[in-house]
Motif scaffolding. Structure first.
Motif, PDB file in Angstrom:
ATOM      1  N   ASP A   1      12.931  19.588  -8.139  1.00 51.28           N
ATOM      2  CA  ASP A   1      13.564  18.694  -7.172  1.00 51.28           C
ATOM      3  C   ASP A   1      12.580  17.675  -6.599  1.00 51.28           C
ATOM      4  OD1 ASP A   1      12.181  20.721  -5.792  1.00 51.28           O
ATOM      5  OD2 ASP A   1      13.434  20.453  -4.011  1.00 51.28           O
ATOM      6  N   LYS A   2      11.307  17.866  -6.835  1.00 54.72           N
ATOM      7  CA  LYS A   2      10.299  16.957  -6.266  1.00 54.72           C
ATOM      8  C   LYS A   2      10.306  15.584  -6.939  1.00 54.72           C
ATOM      9  CE  LYS A   2       6.955  20.169  -4.353  1.00 54.72           C
ATOM     10  NZ  LYS A   2       5.530  20.519  -4.317  1.00 54.72           N
ATOM     11  N   LEU A   3      10.523  15.540  -8.232  1.00 49.95           N
ATOM     12  CA  LEU A   3      10.487  14.254  -8.937  1.00 49.95           C
ATOM     13  C   LEU A   3      11.625  13.322  -8.503  1.00 49.95           C
ATOM     14  CD1 LEU A   3       8.952  12.503 -10.889  1.00 49.95           C
ATOM     15  CD2 LEU A   3      10.290  13.488 -12.743  1.00 49.95           C
ATOM     16  N   PRO A   4      12.855  13.787  -8.420  1.00 46.53           N
ATOM     17  CA  PRO A   4      13.908  12.876  -7.935  1.00 46.53           C
ATOM     18  C   PRO A   4      13.633  12.369  -6.517  1.00 46.53           C
ATOM     19  CG  PRO A   4      14.898  14.782  -9.005  1.00 46.53           C
ATOM     20  CD  PRO A   4      13.420  15.056  -8.904  1.00 46.53           C
TER      21      PRO A   4
ATOM     22  N   ALA B   1       1.777   9.423  -5.827  1.00 45.59           N
ATOM     23  CA  ALA B   1       2.319  10.754  -5.550  1.00 45.59           C
ATOM     24  C   ALA B   1       3.285  11.172  -6.648  1.00 45.59           C
ATOM     25  CB  ALA B   1       3.005  10.777  -4.191  1.00 45.59           C
ATOM     26  N   ALA B   2       4.078  10.247  -7.152  1.00 43.12           N
ATOM     27  CA  ALA B   2       5.026  10.556  -8.223  1.00 43.12           C
ATOM     28  C   ALA B   2       4.290  10.941  -9.504  1.00 43.12           C
ATOM     29  CB  ALA B   2       5.953   9.372  -8.474  1.00 43.12           C
ATOM     30  N   VAL B   3       3.172  10.295  -9.772  1.00 50.67           N
ATOM     31  CA  VAL B   3       2.371  10.634 -10.953  1.00 50.67           C
ATOM     32  C   VAL B   3       1.855  12.055 -10.819  1.00 50.67           C
ATOM     33  CG1 VAL B   3       0.213  10.128 -12.164  1.00 50.67           C
ATOM     34  CG2 VAL B   3       1.772   8.274 -11.552  1.00 50.67           C
ATOM     35  N   ARG B   4       1.425  12.418  -9.606  1.00 52.56           N
ATOM     36  CA  ARG B   4       0.931  13.786  -9.383  1.00 52.56           C
ATOM     37  C   ARG B   4       2.060  14.798  -9.575  1.00 52.56           C
ATOM     38  NH1 ARG B   4      -1.704  11.059  -5.200  1.00 52.56           N
ATOM     39  NH2 ARG B   4      -0.228  11.826  -3.650  1.00 52.56           N
ATOM     40  N   VAL B   5       3.248  14.466  -9.092  1.00 53.11           N
ATOM     41  CA  VAL B   5       4.391  15.365  -9.236  1.00 53.11           C
ATOM     42  C   VAL B   5       4.741  15.536 -10.707  1.00 53.11           C
ATOM     43  CG1 VAL B   5       6.888  15.570  -8.850  1.00 53.11           C
ATOM     44  CG2 VAL B   5       5.376  14.980  -6.960  1.00 53.11           C
ATOM     45  N   SER B   6       4.756  14.446 -11.460  1.00 55.11           N
ATOM     46  CA  SER B   6       5.114  14.559 -12.878  1.00 55.11           C
ATOM     47  C   SER B   6       4.050  15.345 -13.643  1.00 55.11           C
ATOM     48  CB  SER B   6       5.341  13.184 -13.496  1.00 55.11           C
ATOM     49  OG  SER B   6       4.171  12.427 -13.479  1.00 55.11           O
ATOM     50  N   ALA B   7       2.803  15.268 -13.224  1.00 56.13           N
ATOM     51  CA  ALA B   7       1.744  16.046 -13.878  1.00 56.13           C
ATOM     52  C   ALA B   7       1.962  17.536 -13.613  1.00 56.13           C
ATOM     53  CB  ALA B   7       0.377  15.610 -13.378  1.00 56.13           C
TER      54      ALA B   7
ATOM     55  N   GLU C   1      13.218   8.488  -5.395  1.00 57.85           N
ATOM     56  CA  GLU C   1      13.972   7.919  -4.272  1.00 57.85           C
ATOM     57  C   GLU C   1      13.046   7.233  -3.275  1.00 57.85           C
ATOM     58  OE1 GLU C   1      16.271  11.095  -2.569  1.00 57.85           O
ATOM     59  OE2 GLU C   1      17.532  11.292  -4.347  1.00 57.85           O
ATOM     60  N   ARG C   2      11.918   7.844  -2.991  1.00 55.30           N
ATOM     61  CA  ARG C   2      10.949   7.255  -2.060  1.00 55.30           C
ATOM     62  C   ARG C   2      10.386   5.939  -2.615  1.00 55.30           C
ATOM     63  NH1 ARG C   2       8.156  12.940  -0.570  1.00 55.30           N
ATOM     64  NH2 ARG C   2       9.581  13.511   1.102  1.00 55.30           N
ATOM     65  N   ILE C   3      10.123   5.921  -3.896  1.00 55.47           N
ATOM     66  CA  ILE C   3       9.619   4.697  -4.528  1.00 55.47           C
ATOM     67  C   ILE C   3      10.678   3.598  -4.438  1.00 55.47           C
ATOM     68  CG2 ILE C   3       9.021   3.629  -6.748  1.00 55.47           C
ATOM     69  CD1 ILE C   3       7.613   6.320  -7.444  1.00 55.47           C
ATOM     70  N   GLN C   4      11.913   3.941  -4.749  1.00 55.38           N
ATOM     71  CA  GLN C   4      12.981   2.944  -4.690  1.00 55.38           C
ATOM     72  C   GLN C   4      13.189   2.421  -3.275  1.00 55.38           C
ATOM     73  OE1 GLN C   4      16.086   5.281  -6.550  1.00 55.38           O
ATOM     74  NE2 GLN C   4      15.737   4.309  -8.555  1.00 55.38           N
ATOM     75  N   ALA C   5      13.099   3.294  -2.293  1.00 57.89           N
ATOM     76  CA  ALA C   5      13.235   2.863  -0.894  1.00 57.89           C
ATOM     77  C   ALA C   5      12.091   1.926  -0.508  1.00 57.89           C
ATOM     78  CB  ALA C   5      13.265   4.073   0.036  1.00 57.89           C
TER      79      ALA C   5
ATOM     80  N   GLU D   1       0.835  -1.209   0.000  1.00 57.09           N
ATOM     81  CA  GLU D   1       0.000   0.000   0.000  1.00 57.09           C
ATOM     82  C   GLU D   1       0.867   1.255   0.000  1.00 57.09           C
ATOM     83  OE1 GLU D   1      -3.026   0.093   3.041  1.00 57.09           O
ATOM     84  OE2 GLU D   1      -3.519  -2.016   2.701  1.00 57.09           O
ATOM     85  N   THR D   2       1.929   1.232   0.784  1.00 51.05           N
ATOM     86  CA  THR D   2       2.852   2.373   0.836  1.00 51.05           C
ATOM     87  C   THR D   2       3.472   2.609  -0.536  1.00 51.05           C
ATOM     88  OG1 THR D   2       3.361   1.970   3.162  1.00 51.05           O
ATOM     89  CG2 THR D   2       4.964   3.258   1.917  1.00 51.05           C
ATOM     90  N   LEU D   3       3.896   1.553  -1.187  1.00 49.85           N
ATOM     91  CA  LEU D   3       4.494   1.670  -2.514  1.00 49.85           C
ATOM     92  C   LEU D   3       3.487   2.241  -3.514  1.00 49.85           C
ATOM     93  CD1 LEU D   3       6.873   1.237  -4.421  1.00 49.85           C
ATOM     94  CD2 LEU D   3       6.139  -1.152  -4.664  1.00 49.85           C
ATOM     95  N   ALA D   4       2.269   1.751  -3.483  1.00 51.98           N
ATOM     96  CA  ALA D   4       1.241   2.260  -4.399  1.00 51.98           C
ATOM     97  C   ALA D   4       0.976   3.748  -4.137  1.00 51.98           C
ATOM     98  CB  ALA D   4      -0.052   1.460  -4.238  1.00 51.98           C
ATOM     99  N   GLU D   5       0.960   4.130  -2.879  1.00 50.83           N
ATOM    100  CA  GLU D   5       0.745   5.534  -2.516  1.00 50.83           C
ATOM    101  C   GLU D   5       1.886   6.409  -3.040  1.00 50.83           C
ATOM    102  OE1 GLU D   5       1.075   7.637   1.681  1.00 50.83           O
ATOM    103  OE2 GLU D   5      -0.696   6.348   1.560  1.00 50.83           O
ATOM    104  N   ARG D   6       3.112   5.933  -2.896  1.00 49.27           N
ATOM    105  CA  ARG D   6       4.263   6.703  -3.369  1.00 49.27           C
ATOM    106  C   ARG D   6       4.289   6.805  -4.890  1.00 49.27           C
ATOM    107  NH1 ARG D   6       8.933   4.946   0.987  1.00 49.27           N
ATOM    108  NH2 ARG D   6       7.878   5.930   2.759  1.00 49.27           N
ATOM    109  N   ARG D   7       3.874   5.754  -5.570  1.00 52.69           N
ATOM    110  CA  ARG D   7       3.801   5.815  -7.041  1.00 52.69           C
ATOM    111  C   ARG D   7       2.739   6.805  -7.490  1.00 52.69           C
ATOM    112  NH1 ARG D   7       4.567  -0.644  -8.142  1.00 52.69           N
ATOM    113  NH2 ARG D   7       6.847  -0.592  -8.193  1.00 52.69           N
TER     114      ARG D   7
END
Length: 156
Positions: A62-65, A42-48, A69-73, A34-40
């Motif tokens: 700086d938000k996308l990198p 969030a990344a989609v929102r940042v890229s938008a 990193e959060r997704i990879q962690a 669930e945490t991973l899905a949430e972080r992904r």
């Protein structure tokens, strides 16, 4: 495994706790997924946001990198949890293989590997629920756990 074998309630509780370790690991795995899905998401929102419109003030790039990193962690943590869960499952399944009574084995397998409730086990095995509880207690009382593993020292 003798039917009349008895152990203290404390010992019984320790054995059940040892058996529950895999289901605990499976629950932690679900939370990490669930945490991973949430972080992904969030990344989609940042890229938008980074797509922006021409002429608008520049986005914070700086938000996308940081999102990556959060997704990879989260992926690394999930991978480690999956490995730990598989080790626990294998350890518990190996102990259950030594239960000579097929019905007792099935009750513990359904309960601690598949994570079924006593009601689901009752329905699947077509026995009275009191009989399922008796089979469960007999099986737990007869378990021979690996030395040093009674108190859940390996508990994550």
């Amino acid at each position: 495994m003798a039917k009349d074998q008895t152990i203290s309630n404390e010992e019984y509780a320790r054995r059940v706790e040892w058996l529950r370790r895999y289901q605990g690991a499976a629950q932690r795995q679900r939370l990490l997924e669930e945490t991973l899905a949430e972080r992904r998401a969030a990344a989609v929102r940042v890229s938008a946001v980074l797509g922006g419109s021409p002429g608008a003030p520049g986005p914070r790039t700086d938000k996308l990198p940081r999102a990556v990193e959060r997704i990879q962690a989260a992926e690394a943590e999930l991978t480690a949890q999956l490995e730990q869960g598989e080790q626990l499952r294998a350890e518990i399944a190996a102990v259950l293989q030594h239960i000579p009574d097929a019905k007792q084995h099935e009750v513990l397998y359904r309960r601690y590997i598949l994570g079924q409730t006593f009601q689901a086990i009752t329905d699947a095995m077509n026995f009275d629920q009191r009989w399922i509880h008796r089979l469960h207690r007999r099986a737990v009382c007869g378990l021979e756990l690996p030395a040093g593993k009674m108190k859940g020292e390996d508990r994550p």
